[in-house]
Design a protein around this motif. Structure first.
Motif, PDB file in Angstrom:
ATOM      1  N   ASP A 225      -7.070  12.978  -2.605  1.00  0.00           N
ATOM      2  CA  ASP A 225      -6.160  12.307  -1.480  1.00  0.00           C
ATOM      3  C   ASP A 225      -6.419  10.997  -1.262  1.00  0.00           C
ATOM      4  O   ASP A 225      -7.291  10.559  -1.194  1.00  0.00           O
ATOM      5  CB  ASP A 225      -6.669  13.357  -0.337  1.00  0.00           C
ATOM      6  N   THR A 226      -5.078  10.350  -1.265  1.00  0.00           N
ATOM      7  CA  THR A 226      -4.949   8.904  -1.202  1.00  0.00           C
ATOM      8  C   THR A 226      -4.973   8.607   0.368  1.00  0.00           C
ATOM      9  O   THR A 226      -5.152   7.303   0.628  1.00  0.00           O
ATOM     10  CB  THR A 226      -3.807   8.482  -1.681  1.00  0.00           C
ATOM     11  N   ARG A 227      -4.730   9.542   1.340  1.00  0.00           N
ATOM     12  CA  ARG A 227      -4.403   8.995   2.673  1.00  0.00           C
ATOM     13  C   ARG A 227      -5.632   8.233   3.393  1.00  0.00           C
ATOM     14  O   ARG A 227      -5.285   7.242   3.800  1.00  0.00           O
ATOM     15  CB  ARG A 227      -4.185  10.195   3.530  1.00  0.00           C
ATOM     16  N   ASP A 228      -6.736   8.637   3.263  1.00  0.00           N
ATOM     17  CA  ASP A 228      -7.823   8.148   3.839  1.00  0.00           C
ATOM     18  C   ASP A 228      -8.069   6.615   3.438  1.00  0.00           C
ATOM     19  O   ASP A 228      -8.398   5.887   3.876  1.00  0.00           O
ATOM     20  CB  ASP A 228      -9.321   9.022   3.890  1.00  0.00           C
ATOM     21  N   THR A 229      -8.239   6.595   2.146  1.00  0.00           N
ATOM     22  CA  THR A 229      -8.408   5.348   1.246  1.00  0.00           C
ATOM     23  C   THR A 229      -7.372   4.335   1.690  1.00  0.00           C
ATOM     24  O   THR A 229      -7.453   3.239   1.701  1.00  0.00           O
ATOM     25  CB  THR A 229      -8.404   5.785  -0.324  1.00  0.00           C
ATOM     26  N   ALA A 230      -6.082   4.736   1.807  1.00  0.00           N
ATOM     27  CA  ALA A 230      -5.009   4.157   2.009  1.00  0.00           C
ATOM     28  C   ALA A 230      -5.080   3.391   3.295  1.00  0.00           C
ATOM     29  O   ALA A 230      -4.986   2.317   3.707  1.00  0.00           O
ATOM     30  CB  ALA A 230      -3.580   4.956   2.038  1.00  0.00           C
ATOM     31  N   ILE A 231      -5.489   4.375   4.394  1.00  0.00           N
ATOM     32  CA  ILE A 231      -5.799   3.623   5.723  1.00  0.00           C
ATOM     33  C   ILE A 231      -6.734   2.637   5.866  1.00  0.00           C
ATOM     34  O   ILE A 231      -6.483   1.514   6.310  1.00  0.00           O
ATOM     35  CB  ILE A 231      -6.237   4.666   6.746  1.00  0.00           C
ATOM     36  N   LEU A 232      -7.618   2.823   5.091  1.00  0.00           N
ATOM     37  CA  LEU A 232      -8.844   1.709   4.932  1.00  0.00           C
ATOM     38  C   LEU A 232      -8.461   0.544   4.253  1.00  0.00           C
ATOM     39  O   LEU A 232      -8.870  -0.437   4.610  1.00  0.00           O
ATOM     40  CB  LEU A 232     -10.214   2.451   4.258  1.00  0.00           C
ATOM     41  N   LEU A 233      -7.473   0.551   3.153  1.00  0.00           N
ATOM     42  CA  LEU A 233      -7.252  -0.319   2.396  1.00  0.00           C
ATOM     43  C   LEU A 233      -6.222  -1.318   3.234  1.00  0.00           C
ATOM     44  O   LEU A 233      -6.510  -2.432   3.134  1.00  0.00           O
ATOM     45  CB  LEU A 233      -6.509   0.193   0.985  1.00  0.00           C
TER      46      LEU A 233
ATOM     47  N   ALA B 211     -15.614  15.314  -5.385  1.00  0.00           N
ATOM     48  CA  ALA B 211     -14.728  15.989  -4.724  1.00  0.00           C
ATOM     49  C   ALA B 211     -14.214  15.343  -3.210  1.00  0.00           C
ATOM     50  O   ALA B 211     -14.966  15.117  -2.286  1.00  0.00           O
ATOM     51  CB  ALA B 211     -15.223  17.363  -4.164  1.00  0.00           C
ATOM     52  N   THR B 212     -13.163  14.523  -3.560  1.00  0.00           N
ATOM     53  CA  THR B 212     -12.686  13.878  -2.314  1.00  0.00           C
ATOM     54  C   THR B 212     -12.369  14.654  -1.261  1.00  0.00           C
ATOM     55  O   THR B 212     -12.144  14.056  -0.231  1.00  0.00           O
ATOM     56  CB  THR B 212     -11.701  12.924  -3.134  1.00  0.00           C
ATOM     57  N   SER B 213     -12.250  15.880  -1.340  1.00  0.00           N
ATOM     58  CA  SER B 213     -11.802  16.747  -0.413  1.00  0.00           C
ATOM     59  C   SER B 213     -12.594  16.937   0.759  1.00  0.00           C
ATOM     60  O   SER B 213     -12.491  17.383   1.880  1.00  0.00           O
ATOM     61  CB  SER B 213     -11.463  18.295  -0.864  1.00  0.00           C
ATOM     62  N   VAL B 214     -14.039  16.508   0.510  1.00  0.00           N
ATOM     63  CA  VAL B 214     -15.243  16.535   1.297  1.00  0.00           C
ATOM     64  C   VAL B 214     -15.284  15.470   1.906  1.00  0.00           C
ATOM     65  O   VAL B 214     -16.499  15.287   2.672  1.00  0.00           O
ATOM     66  CB  VAL B 214     -16.586  17.120   0.647  1.00  0.00           C
ATOM     67  N   LEU B 215     -14.971  14.300   1.582  1.00  0.00           N
ATOM     68  CA  LEU B 215     -14.967  12.931   2.387  1.00  0.00           C
ATOM     69  C   LEU B 215     -14.678  13.143   4.026  1.00  0.00           C
ATOM     70  O   LEU B 215     -15.483  12.327   4.758  1.00  0.00           O
ATOM     71  CB  LEU B 215     -13.766  12.013   2.066  1.00  0.00           C
ATOM     72  N   ALA B 216     -13.796  14.287   4.373  1.00  0.00           N
ATOM     73  CA  ALA B 216     -13.650  14.410   5.945  1.00  0.00           C
ATOM     74  C   ALA B 216     -15.035  14.627   6.343  1.00  0.00           C
ATOM     75  O   ALA B 216     -15.624  14.505   7.777  1.00  0.00           O
ATOM     76  CB  ALA B 216     -12.787  15.097   6.213  1.00  0.00           C
ATOM     77  N   GLU B 217     -16.083  15.493   5.616  1.00  0.00           N
ATOM     78  CA  GLU B 217     -17.251  16.133   6.233  1.00  0.00           C
ATOM     79  C   GLU B 217     -18.333  15.182   5.778  1.00  0.00           C
ATOM     80  O   GLU B 217     -19.272  14.959   6.547  1.00  0.00           O
ATOM     81  CB  GLU B 217     -17.595  17.308   5.518  1.00  0.00           C
ATOM     82  N   GLU B 218     -18.277  14.448   4.822  1.00  0.00           N
ATOM     83  CA  GLU B 218     -19.398  13.577   4.205  1.00  0.00           C
ATOM     84  C   GLU B 218     -18.554  12.069   4.191  1.00  0.00           C
ATOM     85  O   GLU B 218     -18.438  11.569   3.126  1.00  0.00           O
ATOM     86  CB  GLU B 218     -20.022  13.721   3.010  1.00  0.00           C
ATOM     87  N   LEU B 219     -18.629  11.473   5.516  1.00  0.00           N
ATOM     88  CA  LEU B 219     -17.956  10.265   5.419  1.00  0.00           C
ATOM     89  C   LEU B 219     -18.634   9.027   4.754  1.00  0.00           C
ATOM     90  O   LEU B 219     -19.917   8.979   5.007  1.00  0.00           O
ATOM     91  CB  LEU B 219     -17.579   9.755   6.954  1.00  0.00           C
TER      92      LEU B 219
ATOM     93  N   VAL C 197       0.755  -1.216   0.001  1.00  0.00           N
ATOM     94  CA  VAL C 197      -0.008  -0.010  -0.145  1.00  0.00           C
ATOM     95  C   VAL C 197       0.870   1.259  -0.047  1.00  0.00           C
ATOM     96  O   VAL C 197       0.579   2.128  -0.924  1.00  0.00           O
ATOM     97  CB  VAL C 197      -0.916  -0.069   1.178  1.00  0.00           C
ATOM     98  N   PRO C 198       2.038   1.453   0.772  1.00  0.00           N
ATOM     99  CA  PRO C 198       2.797   2.607   0.844  1.00  0.00           C
ATOM    100  C   PRO C 198       3.125   3.132  -0.676  1.00  0.00           C
ATOM    101  O   PRO C 198       3.247   4.162  -1.052  1.00  0.00           O
ATOM    102  CB  PRO C 198       3.821   2.379   1.756  1.00  0.00           C
ATOM    103  N   ALA C 199       3.639   2.001  -1.376  1.00  0.00           N
ATOM    104  CA  ALA C 199       4.326   2.235  -2.756  1.00  0.00           C
ATOM    105  C   ALA C 199       3.254   2.538  -3.695  1.00  0.00           C
ATOM    106  O   ALA C 199       3.345   3.682  -4.384  1.00  0.00           O
ATOM    107  CB  ALA C 199       5.014   0.918  -3.191  1.00  0.00           C
ATOM    108  N   LEU C 200       2.151   1.831  -3.339  1.00  0.00           N
ATOM    109  CA  LEU C 200       0.746   2.270  -4.393  1.00  0.00           C
ATOM    110  C   LEU C 200       0.264   3.632  -4.315  1.00  0.00           C
ATOM    111  O   LEU C 200       0.096   4.281  -5.121  1.00  0.00           O
ATOM    112  CB  LEU C 200      -0.420   1.269  -3.990  1.00  0.00           C
ATOM    113  N   VAL C 201       0.236   4.113  -2.731  1.00  0.00           N
ATOM    114  CA  VAL C 201       0.003   5.388  -2.395  1.00  0.00           C
ATOM    115  C   VAL C 201       0.668   6.452  -3.117  1.00  0.00           C
ATOM    116  O   VAL C 201       0.465   7.508  -3.845  1.00  0.00           O
ATOM    117  CB  VAL C 201      -0.107   5.691  -1.210  1.00  0.00           C
ATOM    118  N   ARG C 202       2.368   6.329  -3.083  1.00  0.00           N
ATOM    119  CA  ARG C 202       3.195   7.051  -3.842  1.00  0.00           C
ATOM    120  C   ARG C 202       3.135   7.254  -5.183  1.00  0.00           C
ATOM    121  O   ARG C 202       3.102   8.243  -5.843  1.00  0.00           O
ATOM    122  CB  ARG C 202       4.433   6.678  -3.246  1.00  0.00           C
ATOM    123  N   GLY C 203       2.757   5.957  -5.728  1.00  0.00           N
ATOM    124  CA  GLY C 203       2.784   6.179  -7.243  1.00  0.00           C
ATOM    125  C   GLY C 203       1.531   6.634  -7.791  1.00  0.00           C
ATOM    126  O   GLY C 203       1.639   7.238  -8.766  1.00  0.00           O
ATOM    127  N   ALA C 204       0.440   6.354  -6.944  1.00  0.00           N
ATOM    128  CA  ALA C 204      -1.137   6.906  -7.227  1.00  0.00           C
ATOM    129  C   ALA C 204      -0.955   8.398  -7.409  1.00  0.00           C
ATOM    130  O   ALA C 204      -1.606   9.214  -8.213  1.00  0.00           O
ATOM    131  CB  ALA C 204      -1.936   6.241  -6.621  1.00  0.00           C
TER     132      ALA C 204
END
Length: 353
Positions: free
Chosen positions: A25-33, A63-71, A8-15
């Motif tokens: 933003d890949t951070r939240d999706t990376a944590i879930l994955l 807008a993935t930026s609103v995922l933190a507001e609409e989880l 996952v860390p390498a996928l996140v960096r390349g993505a």
């Protein structure tokens, strides 16, 4: 190939790199994955899987930026997948990413952990793109519908018998009134179709380049960055100006940096993604190639919406997918498709790490 949590860390960096400043933003999706990978996800080579494998592309729009507001409630993606299966009467045998860049490079893998299906290493963009009518299947004249949206909260929107431009307008309208994002499932299609009208091995590309980026030392020299990515450094220096505006629901604007090597100015025009680079007024790189901005020390990709004045950055030009090199396809994603009146400036397709 079996992907595990260690990938996952390498996928996140390349993505993030191939998001070209967009893709979410890949951070939240990376944590879930990482938490849900279990025994791993099977990544199928599109050249070796059967032609008649039924594949459903899945992902996230809006807008993935609103995922933190609409989880996410956790079931939106599976709900969209099952709905398109019911609507078409066809059961998915594998999944695919809608775009193997940004958050969507991880989304299909996340859905796969929930439904127990493999993921075929082919997608519909080969990089991040802002509009659904620019997806590869639409550009090749194939339908985007029936398409299912599942916004946060679990409601369903089924769109059928609509042309790509209508799909784009309707989806943006739905997103504007339902939290700003939605899970999406495209119609089931055969792998034979995806081989012809998709961009192959893009997840593996994210993984391979991401690994090489992780191996770079802090503040790596430009030559080492170029060797790791197969791209070329356009400029390295301090961001002296960031201008933003909003048009058609997309983030428009520009970023300008002063290159420490030449003292020249490099201006990047953006619409959700970095689209064109101008060096002292002359175009030196354009979409559909990938233009990325990286933080100078960490080599982390910086998205268009997070770029700030005063940052020390490196601007990088990477070759885009071969799919977009053909003239009829190129017109759909070249600068003029975004209202920028310049010819494409592309790296040779053969350039690779």
């Amino acid at each position: 190939m079996l992907l595990t949590a260690s990938d996952v860390p390498a996928l996140v960096r390349g993505a993030a790199l191939f998001g070209s400043g967009g893709g979410g933003d890949t951070r939240d999706t990376a944590i879930l994955l990482s938490r849900s990978m279990g025994q791993g996800v099977e990544l199928l080579d599109p050249e070796h899987a059967p032609d008649d494998t039924v594949v459903v592309p899945v992902g996230l729009v809006g807008a993935t930026s609103v995922l933190a507001e609409e989880l996410p409630g956790g079931a939106e993606f599976t709900t969209a997948l099952r709905a398109v299966e019911r609507w078409t009467g066809t059961r998915a045998q594998a999944l695919a990413s809608i775009e193997a860049a940004g958050a969507n490079a991880l989304t299909a893998l996340l859905v796969a952990t929930d439904v127990g299906l493999p993921v075929v290493d082919v997608d519909l963009c080969g990089r991040a793109l802002p509009r659904l009518d620019q997806f590869s299947i639409a550009v090749d004249g194939l339908p985007l519908t029936p398409l299912v949206l599942c916004p946060p909260g679990g409601s369903l929107v089924v769109l059928d018998h609509a042309r790509p431009a209508q799909v784009e307008r309707t989806v943006r309208s739905v997103l504007g009134s339902s939290g700003g994002w939605a899970a999406v499932a495209f119609p089931p299609m055969s792998l034979e179709v995806l081989r012809r009208s998709g961009t192959p091995t893009t997840t593996r590309r994210c993984l391979d380049v991401g690994r090489r980026l992780l191996d770079l030392p802090e503040a790596a020299a430009p030559a080492r960055l170029e060797a790791a990515t197969g791209g070329r450094v356009l400029g390295a220096g301090r961001v002296v100006e960031v201008v933003r505006s909003s048009a058609r629901g997309f983030g428009r604007g520009s970023l300008t940096l002063r290159d420490r090597r030449t003292s020249g100015l490099l201006r990047l025009e953006m619409e959700n993604e970095y689209l064109v680079a101008f060096e002292d007024g002359a175009p030196v790189a354009t979409t559909p190639d990938v233009i990325a901005v990286l933080e100078r020390r960490s080599m982390q990709a910086i998205s268009c919406d997070r770029a700030t004045r005063g940052s020390e950055v490196v601007a990088l030009h990477l070759p885009g997918p071969a799919f977009w090199r053909d003239a009829p396809r190129l017109d759909a994603v070249a600068p003029r498709a975004f209202g920028i009146d310049v010819d494409p400036v592309l790296l040779p397709a053969a350039v690779s790490p």
